[in-house]
Design a protein around this motif. Structure first.
Motif, PDB file in Angstrom:
ATOM      1  N   THR A 596     -10.671  12.609 -18.896  1.00 17.99           N
ATOM      2  CA  THR A 596     -12.136  12.624 -18.735  1.00 17.99           C
ATOM      3  C   THR A 596     -12.835  12.942 -20.054  1.00 17.99           C
ATOM      4  O   THR A 596     -13.844  12.310 -20.419  1.00 17.99           O
ATOM      5  CB  THR A 596     -12.539  13.656 -17.673  1.00 17.99           C
ATOM      6  OG1 THR A 596     -11.933  13.304 -16.428  1.00 17.99           O
ATOM      7  CG2 THR A 596     -14.046  13.701 -17.506  1.00 17.99           C
ATOM      8  N   THR A 597     -12.296  13.916 -20.784  1.00 16.92           N
ATOM      9  CA  THR A 597     -12.879  14.300 -22.072  1.00 16.92           C
ATOM     10  C   THR A 597     -12.869  13.133 -23.052  1.00 16.92           C
ATOM     11  O   THR A 597     -13.868  12.850 -23.730  1.00 16.92           O
ATOM     12  CB  THR A 597     -12.115  15.497 -22.666  1.00 16.92           C
ATOM     13  OG1 THR A 597     -12.229  16.612 -21.781  1.00 16.92           O
ATOM     14  CG2 THR A 597     -12.656  15.876 -24.033  1.00 16.92           C
ATOM     15  N   ASP A 600     -15.393  10.413 -21.995  1.00 19.19           N
ATOM     16  CA  ASP A 600     -16.769  10.829 -22.260  1.00 19.19           C
ATOM     17  C   ASP A 600     -17.123  10.699 -23.730  1.00 19.19           C
ATOM     18  O   ASP A 600     -18.235  10.260 -24.089  1.00 19.19           O
ATOM     19  CB  ASP A 600     -16.970  12.285 -21.805  1.00 19.19           C
ATOM     20  CG  ASP A 600     -16.984  12.418 -20.286  1.00 19.19           C
ATOM     21  OD1 ASP A 600     -17.118  11.387 -19.593  1.00 19.19           O
ATOM     22  OD2 ASP A 600     -16.843  13.557 -19.798  1.00 19.19           O
ATOM     23  N   LYS A 603     -17.749   7.124 -24.965  1.00 16.98           N
ATOM     24  CA  LYS A 603     -19.029   6.518 -24.577  1.00 16.98           C
ATOM     25  C   LYS A 603     -20.070   6.664 -25.676  1.00 16.98           C
ATOM     26  O   LYS A 603     -21.047   5.952 -25.744  1.00 16.98           O
ATOM     27  CB  LYS A 603     -19.535   7.174 -23.291  1.00 16.98           C
ATOM     28  CG  LYS A 603     -18.675   6.863 -22.091  1.00 16.98           C
ATOM     29  CD  LYS A 603     -19.197   7.603 -20.875  1.00 16.98           C
ATOM     30  CE  LYS A 603     -18.297   7.360 -19.661  1.00 16.98           C
ATOM     31  NZ  LYS A 603     -18.765   8.114 -18.459  1.00 16.98           N
TER      32      LYS A 603
END
Length: 603
Positions: A596-597, A600, A603
């Protein structure tokens, strides 16, 4: 100080805590009873003084008690890292011919065990199916940690005299065919313990926070033995993990530690990732100590300014038991800030290549703390000592006006990675056993966190053999810390007229290859980020990617420790060309959060 006075002291302070773990505590009364029962078991197994005992277990309590009982009974313990590969253990067993092994039950199917007459098995479960059991159960009271069936008729240890007889062997490095065992005498141990105890005020009130590896000289001597010698308390906290850094550091205050002992690499991680500045603020925390490798002056000053306390830097080798030179302002005998210190209770000199005194040259040492020699390696022992009995350290140093020494580099090819010593020849030998490898030469490469890491150049007979295949081969035959960071295939190894590798040229060539952007980054569009994170994690943690799940974490993956967590973050940043904030990196608890890190940040 001798073993008799130490034993009397343990009895005198039998109610003092000896070992404080996350799961349990042992006091000195517990330790005495465990030792007495274990040495009685030695008698049943016919383990005589000077017999060798291999200690190979993940159970730190069992390893610690086994080592102390052996030492105090005149038996010669050999502490190995729990992940020591099968082939290396077999080579050490062949060389030392041990009479006993203290071993985890998970390794009982390894063929080298057949060569050892007796064994004490450490069971992972709480069941006790065998008679000669020596097991630490987290769910039992302290005195049940010895197992239910240790002998009830007990004796005290023999407590050998302090002399030049062999006390223990520590296998630090060396090829798998001829491991390099450092022989430490009883006189060596006592000399070093007396110096450290005096310089740092160790006594029965001391509480030593030392979470370093037990098979590392500083974890062994400045942890187990320093505590025992002073009836002090040893605090172990499950090993340094970056994901648990705050809890780990908070234990310093919770356990009222008086001495905090760790390596420069860990100090660097604390400097980078710790959130607060008050871990060492309590009045009882008197000594912050850096051991095992050089503490860089910039980091040293930054740490002292941040925490508002002086830090001592120690210099030594496994061959000097632990330390021989000391710097800091704890004691008038120590050297100045930025140096590796002054010799204390031993002598030091500098000799250049012409074997004459010089201000710059090789550091040589002499004293009661200098080891006996290398196990069954008279050639290397002879090469290590000068004709007049001084030990050659292989380190290039410069003398200072106050009697201190500054280290300039190493004369030898040894790689010091995060305070752990690696001999590149050992890596080369393992890779040369792969059927596709014709040549293999390992060199050190600079690394911001570990100071140095090994990188290996190979020449292949089959170009279809890729780097992942060779890394997996290395992981299966080497301890985790010795696996090369990269294995690079070359058309040829640069060599001189005599056939010796030109290490400087090779290092420059590898650095050029590794600096190319295509080695570290890929186009970000149309990529399977999760899959790439899993593949990188599998490589760093030395694990089959199919075994990884979103909830995989340091608690479920044994190889996911503090060092690999840092390596994992660095690998993700390098591969994806991102920067993971320090606070975020320290808070990542499992693989799902890491994915997830990364997503993110992309992006």
């Amino acid at each position: 100080m001798d073993f008799h006075s130490i034993w009397r002291n343990l009895k005198k302070f039998k109610n003092n805590d000896f070992l404080t773990m996350l799961e349990y505590r042992l006091n000195y009364g517990d330790l005495i009873e465990l030792i007495n029962r274990l040495v009685t078991l030695f008698d049943e197994y016919n383990i005589l003084p000077s017999s060798r005992v291999i200690i190979l277990t993940h159970n730190e309590g069992a390893a610690i008690v086994g080592f102390i009982a052996s030492l105090l009974d005149g038996v010669v313990p050999i502490m190995l890292t729990p992940d020591t590969p099968h082939r290396r253990v077999a080579s050490i067993v062949n060389s030392t011919e041990p009479a006993l092994v203290i071993i985890d039950d998970s390794r009982l199917d390894e063929d080298w065990i057949k060569q050892i007459p007796a064994r004490i098995v450490i069971h992972d479960s709480n069941s006790y199916p065998r008679k000669k059991l020596f097991s630490f159960s987290h769910k039992r009271s302290a005195m049940h940690h010895c197992g239910l069936d240790l002998p009830t008729a007990i004796r005290e240890p023999h407590l050998p005299e302090v002399n030049d007889d062999l006390a223990y062997i520590l296998f630090t490095s060396g090829t798998t065919q001829a491991p390099s065992g450092v022989m430490i005498s009883r006189k060596n141990i006592i000399a070093n313990l007396q110096t450290i105890s005096r310089l740092f005020g160790c006594n029965s009130n001391a509480r030593l926070f030392n979470d370093m590896a037990l098979a590392h000289a500083d974890g062994l001597v400045q942890g187990i033995l320093l505590a025992m010698a002073n009836a002090a308390t040893l605090i172990r906290s499950g090993g340094f993990k970056i994901s648990n850094l705050e809890n780990w550091l908070n234990r310093v205050r919770q356990e009222k530690a008086t001495h905090f002992i760790t390596a420069p690499t860990i100090w660097s991680f604390i400097d980078q990732y710790a959130n607060h500045d008050d871990y060492f603020d309590s009045s009882e925390c008197l000594h912050l100590i850096s051991v095992a490798a050089k503490l860089e002056q910039e980091l040293w000053g930054r740490l002292q300014n941040r925490f508002g306390k002086s830090i001592s830097n120690q210099y030594g080798l496994t061959e000097t038991v632990t330390s021989a030179l000391y710097s800091g302002d704890f004691h008038s005998e120590m050297g100045g800030f930025g140096s590796i210190g002054k010799p204390v209770d031993c002598e030091a000199r500098i000799r250049n290549t012409d074997d004459v005194d010089s201000e710059i040259g090789e550091l040589q040492l002499h004293g009661d703390n200098i080891f006996l020699g290398y196990w069954k390696n008279s050639k290397r022992t002879t090469e290590t000592f000068t004709q007049d009995g001084w030990m050659r350290t292989g380190d290039l140093v410069q003398s200072c006006s106050d009697g201190s020494y500054k280290i300039l580099g190493r004369l030898k090819t040894i790689i010091m990675s995060g305070g752990f010593l690696i001999r590149p020849e050992e890596i080369d030998e393992v890779l040369l056993t792969h059927p596709s490898v014709i040549e293999a030469v390992t060199v050190s490469m600079p690394d911001p966190n570990f100071d140095e890491v090994p990188v290996t150049a190979v020449v292949l007979s089959d170009e279809r053999t890729d780097e992942d295949t060779l890394l997996e081969y290395a992981r299966s035959n080497l301890e985790a810390l010795k696996v090369p960071k990269r294995i690079i295939s070359l058309a040829s190894i640069p060599r001189g007229d005599a056939g010796k590798p030109k290490l400087k040229e090779l290092r420059e060539e590898l650095l050029m290859i590794l600096s190319r952007k295509k080695e570290y980054t890929q186009e970000r569009n149309s990529r399977d980020v999760s899959g790439e994170v899993y593949q990188i994690t599998a490589q760093v943690l030395h694990i089959d990617p199919q075994l990884l799940q979103p909830d995989s974490s340091p608690a479920s993956v044994r190889s996911w420790d503090s060092f690999s967590q840092i390596a994992l973050i660095i690998a993700m940043e390098s591969h994806f060309s991102i920067r993971i904030p320090v606070a975020k990196a320290a808070s990542i608890r499992n693989l799902g959060e890491l994915v997830t890190t990364v997503k993110d940040l992309l992006k």
